[in-house]
Write an enzyme that holds these catalytic residues in place. Structure first.
Site, PDB file in Angstrom:
ATOM      1  N   SER A 210       0.811  -1.222   0.000  1.00 43.86           N
ATOM      2  CA  SER A 210       0.000   0.000   0.000  1.00 43.86           C
ATOM      3  C   SER A 210       0.840   1.265   0.000  1.00 43.86           C
ATOM      4  CB  SER A 210      -0.941   0.006   1.213  1.00 43.86           C
ATOM      5  OG  SER A 210      -1.763  -1.137   1.222  1.00 43.86           O
TER       6      SER A 210
ATOM      7  N   HIS B 158       0.404   4.677   4.256  1.00 47.46           N
ATOM      8  CA  HIS B 158      -0.088   5.313   3.033  1.00 47.46           C
ATOM      9  C   HIS B 158       0.468   6.734   2.914  1.00 47.46           C
ATOM     10  CE1 HIS B 158      -3.903   2.555   3.126  1.00 47.46           C
ATOM     11  NE2 HIS B 158      -2.770   1.885   2.983  1.00 47.46           N
TER      12      HIS B 158
END
Length: 271
Positions: A161, A216
Site C-alpha cells: 500500500s 499510506h
C-alpha cells in the site's frame, strides 16, 4: 472534399478535421506498424509491474499454505514471512523494511492492492522506465514502513500500500510539473483520476481502523518528493537527466537509511 491528414490524398465523405482523417493506404500502414505492439505480451510491456505482482502472489500463496489459512494467515505468520513489527530496528532486522512490501495480511488486502497496483504500474513503468519504477516502488514502500515504525511502532505491518500511494504521488508530481510531450488535454484526466484514487483511499484508510493509513501517508509524501525529482529532470537532455535521477535516487536512499537509524537511536534512548 476531405483530405488525408498524413499524405494529403483526397477522400470522399465528411472530414473530422483531425488525425482520424486518413486514407485507406495510410490506415493499412498504421495497422502494420501497430501489429507487433499488439502482439507483445503484457509481461513484456511492463515486466517490473508483472514481476512484482508475481512475487507478491507467490509469497502470499506460500505464506497461506504454511499457515493453513488462505483468507487471513494471522500476524505471527505475517511477521515470520517478512512483515515489520515491534523492535525490529533494535534487533537489527533492517531487511524487513524491504520484505514487508511484498507481504500481505489477507486475501482482500492482496487482491485490492494488486488490482490498484496493476493500473498505476502500467502507467508509471512506461513513464519512468523500468529501473526508476522499481526504485520508486521500493523507496516509497520503505518510506511508508519507516513512518509506521515512528508513529505506530507496536503493530505488525505489511503490504504494498505504501508503495502504491508512492506511485500515485510520483504520477501526480510528474504529470503536473514534468515537461512531457503528451498534450495537456490528455494528461489532465489521467492526473485527476490518480488524485481521486489517492484521496478516496486515504479517506477509506482514515475511516477503517484496521488500515494503517500512516504507511499510506509515508509512501505518498515520499512519492511526491521523488515525483518532483523526476519532473525536474525532464528539463535536461538524456545524459544529464539520467545522472540527475541517479544522484537523486541515491540521496533518497541515504535519507531513508538515516531516518531508520534515527528511529533506532530514538528507541534506544526511550528504552
Amino acid at each position: 472534399m476531405a483530405q488525408c491528414s498524413r499524405c494529403g490524398t483526397e477522400m470522399t465523405g465528411f472530414s473530422f478535421g483531425d488525425q482520424r482523417d486518413i486514407c485507406e493506404d495510410c490506415a493499412r500502414k498504421q495497422r502494420e506498424l501497430e501489429a507487433p505492439r499488439r502482439q507483445t505480451a503484457i509481461w513484456q510491456q511492463a515486466p517490473v509491474t508483472t514481476g512484482i505482482i508475481a512475487i507478491c502472489v507467490l509469497v502470499y500463496v506460500a505464506m497461506s499454505a504454511s499457515s493453513g489459512n488462505f483468507v487471513n494467515p494471522g500476524p505471527e505468520i505475517i511477521f515470520r514471512w517478512g512483515g515489520t513489527g515491534p523492535e525490529i530496528l533494535l534487533q537489527g532486522q533492517w531487511w524487513r523494511l524491504v520484505t514487508a512490501v511484498f507481504v500481505h495480511i489477507g486475501i482482500v488486502h492482496i487482491a485490492s492492492n494488486m488490482y490498484v497496483f496493476w493500473g498505476l504500474g502500467m502507467i508509471a513503468e512506461r513513464l519512468l522506465g523500468r529501473w526508476n519504477f522499481l526504485a520508486t516502488y521500493l523507496l516509497t514502500g520503505i518510506a511508508g514502513n519507516v513512518l509506521s515504525l515512528l508513529l505506530k511502532p507496536n503493530i505488525v505491518g505489511a503490504g504494498a500500500s505504501g508503495a502504491i500511494f508512492g506511485l500515485a504521488g510520483v504520477l501526480i508530481a510528474v504529470l503536473q510539473f514534468g515537461r512531457l510531450t503528451v498534450p495537456n488535454e490528455r494528461l489532465k484526466p489521467l492526473k485527476q483520476q490518480v488524485v481521486r484514487l489517492a484521496f478516496i483511499n486515504l479517506v477509506i484508510g482514515a475511516i477503517v481502523p484496521a488500515i494503517n493509513n500512516v504507511a499510506h501517508l509515508g509512501g505518498l509524501i515520499y512519492g511526491l518528493l521523488l515525483g518532483l525529482l523526476f519532473a525536474w529532470s525532464t528539463r535536461f537532455d538524456r545524459e544529464a537527466r539520467l545522472k540527475f535521477q541517479a544522484i537523486g535516487l541515491a540521496a533518497a536512499t541515504v535519507l531513508l537509511a538515516a531516518a531508520s537509524y534515527g528511529i533506532q537511536r530514538l528507541y534506544i534512548a526511550s528504552s
